[in-house]
Motif scaffolding. Structure first.
Motif, short mmCIF file in Angstrom:
data_model
loop_
_atom_site.label_atom_id
_atom_site.label_comp_id
_atom_site.label_asym_id
_atom_site.label_seq_id
_atom_site.Cartn_x
_atom_site.Cartn_y
_atom_site.Cartn_z
N THR A 165 47.51 41.19 39.09
CA THR A 165 48.51 41.88 39.81
C THR A 165 49.13 43.07 38.96
N ILE A 166 49.80 42.69 37.62
CA ILE A 166 50.36 43.36 36.62
C ILE A 166 49.44 44.48 35.98
N TRP A 167 48.23 44.13 35.83
CA TRP A 167 46.93 45.05 35.70
C TRP A 167 46.78 46.17 36.78
N GLN A 168 46.58 45.83 37.86
CA GLN A 168 46.36 46.65 38.94
C GLN A 168 47.78 47.63 39.22
N TRP A 169 48.86 47.32 38.96
CA TRP A 169 50.06 47.95 39.03
C TRP A 169 49.93 49.16 37.84
N ALA A 170 49.47 48.58 36.77
CA ALA A 170 49.48 49.51 35.51
C ALA A 170 48.53 50.32 35.56
N THR A 171 47.44 49.92 35.83
CA THR A 171 45.95 50.66 35.83
C THR A 171 45.55 51.45 37.16
N GLY A 172 46.01 51.08 38.35
CA GLY A 172 45.66 51.44 39.70
C GLY A 172 44.30 50.73 40.20
N SER A 173 43.71 49.75 39.32
CA SER A 173 42.54 49.09 39.91
C SER A 173 42.59 47.82 39.05
N PRO A 178 37.88 41.90 33.04
CA PRO A 178 36.78 40.97 32.65
C PRO A 178 36.66 40.32 33.99
N PRO A 179 35.12 40.03 34.24
CA PRO A 179 34.92 39.10 35.44
C PRO A 179 35.16 37.83 35.38
N ASP A 180 35.53 37.20 34.13
CA ASP A 180 35.88 35.48 33.93
C ASP A 180 37.41 35.55 33.98
N VAL A 181 38.40 36.38 34.40
CA VAL A 181 39.74 36.46 34.39
C VAL A 181 39.82 35.49 35.72
N ASP A 182 40.80 34.40 35.67
CA ASP A 182 41.15 33.53 36.66
C ASP A 182 42.43 34.42 37.49
N GLY A 183 42.48 33.98 38.85
CA GLY A 183 43.46 34.62 39.77
C GLY A 183 43.00 35.67 40.25
N GLY A 184 43.85 36.36 41.12
CA GLY A 184 43.48 37.51 41.87
C GLY A 184 44.89 38.32 41.94
N SER A 185 44.77 39.56 42.33
CA SER A 185 45.74 40.44 42.37
C SER A 185 46.54 40.15 43.79
N LEU A 186 47.73 40.35 43.59
CA LEU A 186 48.66 40.31 44.57
C LEU A 186 48.92 41.32 45.42
N VAL A 187 48.52 42.72 44.81
CA VAL A 187 48.76 43.82 45.26
C VAL A 187 48.40 43.96 46.88
N PRO A 188 47.20 43.67 47.15
CA PRO A 188 46.76 43.90 48.66
C PRO A 188 47.62 42.95 49.32
N THR A 189 48.16 42.11 49.08
CA THR A 189 48.98 40.96 49.94
C THR A 189 50.54 41.70 50.02
N ILE A 190 51.03 42.36 48.77
CA ILE A 190 52.09 43.02 48.98
C ILE A 190 52.00 44.09 49.75
N ASP A 191 51.16 45.04 49.48
CA ASP A 191 50.88 46.21 50.08
C ASP A 191 50.76 45.67 51.78
N SER A 192 49.97 44.85 52.34
CA SER A 192 50.24 44.37 53.70
C SER A 192 51.57 44.14 54.21
N ILE A 193 52.48 43.56 53.31
CA ILE A 193 53.72 43.59 53.81
C ILE A 193 54.51 44.59 54.08
N ALA A 194 54.29 45.78 53.12
CA ALA A 194 54.72 47.04 53.56
C ALA A 194 54.49 47.65 54.64
N ASP A 195 53.36 47.38 55.19
CA ASP A 195 52.77 48.23 56.16
C ASP A 195 53.37 47.83 57.55
#
Length: 195
Positions: A165-173, A178-195
């Motif tokens: 999530t922090i990575w996506q906020w900082a870089t936009g993507s 790396p493909p083996d990073v655990d977890g997923g970005s919460l940005v899409p979920t947070i953005d869906s709340i804002a819609d």
């Protein structure tokens, strides 16, 4: 039950669980970064409300005369929780004071449920070392640009989601994670709340 007499040495402390010291250092760091115009990542890892119980005298005293509740009846634990709340508030207020509230994301998460000797998790079942929801479900909030005030999301999240999530906020993507990073970005979920 929760008994104030089971604490051993005195739980009254001038800087209980270093909540004030940790917050003082976090605020000094924020001030230095904002003064220099430097982007920052700050992680303030409080360890209140872990055992052993410590509270400031003033937070302990604030519960004088309060009738113990059915589920929460340990005045020292209440004081320790109050000291943590005071310091989280101090840190959030500093973002306002520095004028960066609307350009700063804040993520807050407890690490696990309460230990049975200190507090109840009702209506959740179980305690800190257990795999029931009382040991696993914890409070979490996110505040920042595009996050609607007073909104709520019931999508499950976990601490390993913070890095993507922090990575996506900082870089936009997240495409360059790396493909083996655990977890997923919460940005899409947070953005869906804002819609």
């Amino acid at each position: 039950g929760n008994n104030d007499g089971d604490l051993g040495s005195s739980p009254i402390n001038a800087d209980p669980k270093q909540t004030y010291g940790i917050t003082d250092r976090a605020i000094a760091y924020l001030i230095s970064r904002v003064t220099n115009g430097t982007p920052f990542y700050l992680q303030a890892s409080h360890y209140a409300v872990h055992e052993t119980t410590q509270t400031s005298q003033s937070s302990y005293d604030s519960y004088a005369g309060v009738t113990p509740g059915t589920w929460h009846n340990n005045r020292y634990y209440a004081g320790m929780t109050t000291d943590l709340d005071i310091n989280v508030r101090r840190l959030l207020n500093e973002l306002d004071n520095l004028g960066i509230r609307n350009s700063t994301y804040v993520m807050y998460e407890g690490d696990n449920g309460a230990p049975q000797a200190q507090s109840e998790n009702y209506p959740l079942r179980g305690y800190k070392p257990e795999i029931w929801e009382g040991g696993e479900r914890v409070p979490m909030f996110v505040r920042g640009p595009g996050v609607p005030a007073n909104s709520q999301c019931d999508v499950p999240a976990i601490g390993i989601d913070f890095f993507p999530t922090i990575w996506q906020w900082a870089t936009g993507s997240i495409s360059n994670l790396p493909p083996d990073v655990d977890g997923g970005s919460l940005v899409p979920t947070i953005d869906s709340i804002a819609d």
